[in-house]
Every structure is written in C-alpha cells, then in structure tokens.
Design a protein around this motif. Sequence first.
Motif, PDB file in Angstrom:
ATOM      1  N   ARG A  35      -6.434  -2.570   9.835  1.00 42.23           N
ATOM      2  CA  ARG A  35      -5.425  -1.853   9.042  1.00 42.23           C
ATOM      3  C   ARG A  35      -4.264  -2.750   8.645  1.00 42.23           C
ATOM      4  O   ARG A  35      -3.638  -2.554   7.609  1.00 42.23           O
ATOM      5  N   TYR A  36      -3.956  -3.745   9.494  1.00 40.79           N
ATOM      6  CA  TYR A  36      -2.707  -4.479   9.312  1.00 40.79           C
ATOM      7  C   TYR A  36      -2.942  -5.949   8.972  1.00 40.79           C
ATOM      8  O   TYR A  36      -3.988  -6.528   9.285  1.00 40.79           O
ATOM      9  N   VAL A  51       4.983  -7.305   9.194  1.00 43.57           N
ATOM     10  CA  VAL A  51       3.756  -6.555   9.469  1.00 43.57           C
ATOM     11  C   VAL A  51       3.521  -5.631   8.283  1.00 43.57           C
ATOM     12  O   VAL A  51       4.386  -4.821   7.932  1.00 43.57           O
ATOM     13  N   GLU A  53       0.934  -2.909   6.199  1.00 39.86           N
ATOM     14  CA  GLU A  53      -0.197  -1.981   6.203  1.00 39.86           C
ATOM     15  C   GLU A  53      -0.498  -1.622   4.754  1.00 39.86           C
ATOM     16  O   GLU A  53       0.346  -1.034   4.072  1.00 39.86           O
ATOM     17  N   GLY A  54      -1.701  -1.970   4.296  1.00 44.14           N
ATOM     18  CA  GLY A  54      -1.995  -1.809   2.878  1.00 44.14           C
ATOM     19  C   GLY A  54      -1.090  -2.733   2.087  1.00 44.14           C
ATOM     20  O   GLY A  54      -1.148  -3.951   2.225  1.00 44.14           O
ATOM     21  N   SER A  56       2.327  -1.845   2.080  1.00 45.69           N
ATOM     22  CA  SER A  56       3.647  -1.416   2.560  1.00 45.69           C
ATOM     23  C   SER A  56       4.112  -2.251   3.737  1.00 45.69           C
ATOM     24  O   SER A  56       3.354  -2.479   4.698  1.00 45.69           O
ATOM     25  N   MET A  58       5.795  -2.594   7.091  1.00 46.51           N
ATOM     26  CA  MET A  58       5.991  -1.641   8.187  1.00 46.51           C
ATOM     27  C   MET A  58       7.012  -2.139   9.214  1.00 46.51           C
ATOM     28  O   MET A  58       7.783  -1.356   9.749  1.00 46.51           O
ATOM     29  N   ASP A 257      -6.959  -4.346  15.267  1.00 45.08           N
ATOM     30  CA  ASP A 257      -6.421  -3.582  14.140  1.00 45.08           C
ATOM     31  C   ASP A 257      -5.838  -4.490  13.066  1.00 45.08           C
ATOM     32  O   ASP A 257      -5.539  -4.037  11.961  1.00 45.08           O
ATOM     33  N   TYR A 258      -5.649  -5.784  13.391  1.00 43.63           N
ATOM     34  CA  TYR A 258      -5.124  -6.741  12.418  1.00 43.63           C
ATOM     35  C   TYR A 258      -6.278  -7.531  11.800  1.00 43.63           C
ATOM     36  O   TYR A 258      -7.049  -8.165  12.524  1.00 43.63           O
ATOM     37  N   ARG A 259      -6.368  -7.494  10.489  1.00 42.98           N
ATOM     38  CA  ARG A 259      -7.443  -8.231   9.832  1.00 42.98           C
ATOM     39  C   ARG A 259      -7.135  -9.719   9.764  1.00 42.98           C
ATOM     40  O   ARG A 259      -8.053 -10.555   9.716  1.00 42.98           O
ATOM     41  N   ARG A 366       8.768   6.130   9.368  1.00 46.95           N
ATOM     42  CA  ARG A 366       8.481   4.812   8.791  1.00 46.95           C
ATOM     43  C   ARG A 366       9.764   4.016   8.603  1.00 46.95           C
ATOM     44  O   ARG A 366       9.807   2.806   8.875  1.00 46.95           O
TER      45      ARG A 366
END
Length: 457
Positions: A35-36, A51, A53-54, A56, A58, A257-259, A366
Amino acid sequence: MRPVEAVTSGEPVLLDETAMARRRGRSRKGRPVGRYLMAIHSTHDSTHVAVIEGRSLMEYYVSRPADDVTEIHGNIYLGKVKNVLPGMEAAFVDIGTPKNGIIYRGDVLWDSEDVERSSSPDRIEKALKPGQSVFCQVSKNPFAHKGARLTQQVSLAGRYVVLMPDNPTYGISNRLSEKERRRLRRIMEKIKPRPHGLIVRTAAEGVTSNEISLDVERLLSQWEQIRKLSARSKPPALLYREPAMALRIIREELSADYRSVLIDDRDLFKSVQEYLRSVAPELLERIEYYDEGAQSLPLFERYHVYSQLRKAVDKTVLLPSGGSLVIEHTEAMTVIDVNTARNVGSTSLRQTILANNLEAAAEIPRQLRLRDIGGIIVVDFVDMDDKEDRKQVLSDLRDALSKQTTRTWVGEITPLGLVEISRRRVGEGLHESLSSVCATCDGWGRVLDEGLLGAGR
C-alpha cells in the motif's frame, strides 16, 4: 561521549524458517507490492522522510543536526537530580541538555528496602535526593518551554520485540490476531530472558522463532554495553542514542505493506541495507537507490511531496463536497472547526450537514497523522439535531483513529457538536518542524522555512 551502537548478529537463519520469511515479502511478477511507498531525501543539513499511500502524503518527518538536543526520545542518560519538588510530585534532572528533564513519581523505580522502611513510601523525596545519580530514559521530547519527560522504566526497541531490562513485564501487540498471539506466546515462553521482560511488536507477525531470538540477543548485548558504560560514567552522561531518524522510522514502520523505499543518498542507502541485512533480509529487495542524476525529476518532486507539504501547513483543508476544516494551533490545544462552506447539498439540511460531518470525520484523522498533531484537540462539528447522526459521526471518527498506531482517546460528542480528542505527543508537529517563531511579531506568528518546502529547486 560516544553513544553505544546497536549490536548485530551474523548467525544464520534456519532453512525451513527462511522459507517462512520469504513468504512475508509479497510480490507480483517479481516486484514487491504494498500500500505504501517511503521516500527518503537527504541534503547536507537535513534528512526528510515521506510516507505515501497511492498519491497522498500520509506522514512526513524532518531531521536536522540541531535536533540532537530536541529530538532525544528514547535516549538513555545517567543524570543528576538537581532539585525535588514534593508539591509537584516530581524532580528535575540534569541530563546534559539545555533544559533539565523532569521525572514524575509514577516514573520512578522504587527501592524495596526504602519502601518497607518508609511510613509514606509513595513520596518522591524518599526515592530521589538532590545530587543523586539517576539512570533514566527520555519518554517525551522537550517541547516549547518544557524540558524532556523522563522515566526510570527503561526499554530498548528492536525490530520485533521491545526489551524491558530488569522489568518482568511481558506482552504481545493487541493489533495481532488471537491465533498469531497464541503462536508468539509459545515462542516467548521459550526465549524470554529472565529477569528482563519483553513486549512483542506488531512487526513480529509471521516472524520465525529464530529471528525473534536473534532480535532478543541483539538487545541483550546492547543492554550489557549500556550497563557497563553507566558504571564508568559520571553524570550527566549520554549512555545510548537512538538511531538516526531514517533508520528509526524504518525499524518502526517498514513491513510487507511497503512496496518500496526510495533513498536519494548513497551513504544512507548503504546504511539502511546493512541494517536490514541483519534484522529483516526478506525486505532488502524493497530498498532502492534513487539516482537523481539519472532521473528526470528529483525524488520529492516526482511524488509531489512539496506541493502536498504546502497544503499540510495551510490552516484550511477543503473537503470533497465543498466543506472545509479550519485548523488553528494554540498553546493549550489544537482547534478544528468544521464548516459547510460551499457545500449546499441537494436533499435536505439534515443530510447536507450529516454528509459534511462524515467527510470531516474521515479527513480529520488523516490530518492529525500527516501534521503529527498531539496533545488536546477539540473538533467543532456542524451542529446536528438528530442523536443518531451524532452517533454515526462519532463512530466513524473513532473507527478511523483506531486504525492509526498513535495512542488516541476520543470523548463523547456534546449537544453543541464538540468532540475532545487526546492524542499522544512525542515531539513537535509538522507545523513547528517546517517553521520558526517570527522575530518581528515576537512569537505571535511563525515563518515557514521555504528551503524545507522545496523552494529554489
């Protein structure tokens, strides 16, 4: 004094357990997925971590050399008690920083013999005396005119566990499933290092017993070095310094969770590789060097970090349907005002207000995370007459906040639409880290640091 450095172990991981570790590193067509994305930008005088996400932003962190005296959370010191204040149930301790740290009665380790002899064992003046040496750890960074908060209940954070020296505390992260907690409990019963305690972290999910054992061994070796350094030091002395910000964030947050983690500084890139090679080799493939000379855009411009940072320090946040949040900082608290603004709705006033407040309930968590707002926060929602509407808005707000790792408490919504939130504060927030006090107006305003916001690039 040279701080104690983390000790790593070169012991091999068993083959069958290595296979388990590989399964934790999810991939698709040979590329990691998650996701991140974490982007780390380094300059000659600062390090920035974003950091994403998509598309955005975060979370955002910045560290500068001057932060060595303000960003000291987790550091361990041998301090000297300067004075004890029975009326405040606290003592001020010199730890070698510009402002003395403060330790409260609840953070003091009590000597059992003193407690038995004393008629009032809970009095702080019975445990601490002026001039006394105190072994302590920073639990909260100094902020504004306040010194660092200290505790004698020391802990050392590793990748998968937290070691509690000379403390019998044991626990497992509540964020894990019950099945995983049972598995980790069986592992912990075999490896727990008496007389010390252990807290198993969320990052231990799916981790093998051998990897957890190696993490414990590293922390025990680290603790032994700190203890020996303490025995030959005179207060005030720094015994242990937490790793640099980038390494600390990677230790705390990096998971499957981090690509990817993109780093534009080669020396830092090598340091991160070396750290992960010893503690989480299955995540090494996610670390990439971003060569700005070979790319069309600098790292933070490619991922639109600077443009989002400018919005993050603006006091007005626009909501999707035309409403807005106005975020104001004061000495005592942060106030968030929810407005309908240009949101005129299409059915009824009640539905317009409810939809606007629900959008705000989704956006506020957020913003708290991105701006790293801590302490007391008061949210003024648009007035809702219906009890069920208030209940729904409060439920959505609590659900969104519960997904964050920062400890947060949310009160009930009042008839006036006010909600009180208490969010754990460790250091300065985004607004403070990207600006300085205005000298012209003597502190009534703040001046943004344009260099930190990408100006001139």
